[in-house]
Design an enzyme around this catalytic site. Structure first.
Site, PDB file in Angstrom:
ATOM      1  N   GLN A 101       4.558   1.035  -5.278  1.00  0.00           N
ATOM      2  CA  GLN A 101       3.979   0.005  -4.417  1.00  0.00           C
ATOM      3  C   GLN A 101       4.837   0.647  -2.573  1.00  0.00           C
ATOM      4  O   GLN A 101       5.911   0.118  -1.971  1.00  0.00           O
ATOM      5  CB  GLN A 101       4.265  -1.389  -4.807  1.00  0.00           C
ATOM      6  CG  GLN A 101       3.773  -2.304  -4.236  1.00  0.00           C
ATOM      7  CD  GLN A 101       3.821  -3.009  -5.029  1.00  0.00           C
ATOM      8  OE1 GLN A 101       4.526  -3.563  -5.791  1.00  0.00           O
ATOM      9  NE2 GLN A 101       3.474  -4.222  -4.025  1.00  0.00           N
ATOM     10  N   PHE A 102       3.848   0.913  -1.566  1.00  0.00           N
ATOM     11  CA  PHE A 102       4.628   1.479  -0.425  1.00  0.00           C
ATOM     12  C   PHE A 102       4.650   0.017   0.224  1.00  0.00           C
ATOM     13  O   PHE A 102       5.406  -0.148   1.472  1.00  0.00           O
ATOM     14  CB  PHE A 102       3.055   2.327   0.151  1.00  0.00           C
ATOM     15  CG  PHE A 102       1.804   1.605   0.318  1.00  0.00           C
ATOM     16  CD1 PHE A 102       2.056   1.062   1.641  1.00  0.00           C
ATOM     17  CD2 PHE A 102       0.746   1.581  -0.646  1.00  0.00           C
ATOM     18  CE1 PHE A 102       0.664   0.581   2.504  1.00  0.00           C
ATOM     19  CE2 PHE A 102      -0.732   0.586   0.123  1.00  0.00           C
ATOM     20  CZ  PHE A 102      -0.628   0.055   1.192  1.00  0.00           C
ATOM     21  N   THR A 103       4.019  -0.906  -0.272  1.00  0.00           N
ATOM     22  CA  THR A 103       4.187  -2.465   0.598  1.00  0.00           C
ATOM     23  C   THR A 103       5.228  -2.710   0.825  1.00  0.00           C
ATOM     24  O   THR A 103       5.925  -3.512   0.985  1.00  0.00           O
ATOM     25  CB  THR A 103       2.947  -3.723   0.258  1.00  0.00           C
ATOM     26  OG1 THR A 103       3.614  -3.025  -1.009  1.00  0.00           O
ATOM     27  CG2 THR A 103       1.787  -3.081   0.620  1.00  0.00           C
TER      28      THR A 103
END
Length: 150
Positions: free
Chosen positions: A78-80
């Protein structure tokens, strides 16, 4: 490297109406990677995931680890988690590692975790549009940043 650990009674990941991961008692781990993450970051976080005493014992006290309860794990990239939100209202993801760096680290993270807990770790699919469902048990949610070890 940042992780969000959620203790779950159940969790699953669905991609294009196809369930690709499904667990009962265990942990859902969201993983955010930056360019300068290394094996040292992976090892630190894997030790934490395997050994954090966040599962209840017979007295309903959080004294047991994932290893103690033989729990299952889903890891979702999850890059966020690496969003910068100080300026404006649109998050910036410039700190998040690009796929050429992130994918090998993600795969290494999963493999290292599998070795540590002696069982298969289920995953989402890197870069896919995923639907993640979970029943957070507790709720217990813990955020760990490998850059804040001290």
């Amino acid at each position: 490297m940042k992780i969000v650990i959620q203790r779950v009674s159940r969790a699953s990941v669905t991609i294009s109406n196809n369930k690709v991961a499904d667990i009962k008692n265990g942990l859902l781990v969201l993983l955010g990677i930056v360019d300068d993450d290394t094996q040292e970051d992976i090892n630190f976080l894997v030790r934490k995931i395997a050994n954090l005493r966040i599962f209840n014992d017979e007295n309903e006290v959080m004294n047991n680890s994932l290893l103690d309860v033989n729990g299952e794990v889903i890891v979702v990239s999850q890059f966020t988690l690496q969003a910068a939100t100080k300026k404006g209202n649109r998050p910036s993801y410039i700190k998040a590692a690009k796929p050429v760096i992130a994918i090998p680290l993600y795969e290494n993270f999963v493999q290292t975790l599998e070795t540590a807990i002696c069982k298969k770790v289920q995953t989402g699919e890197f870069g896919a549009d995923m639907k993640v469902e979970l029943l957070n048990d507790g709720p217990v949610t813990i955020i760990i940043d490998s850059k804040n070890k001290e």
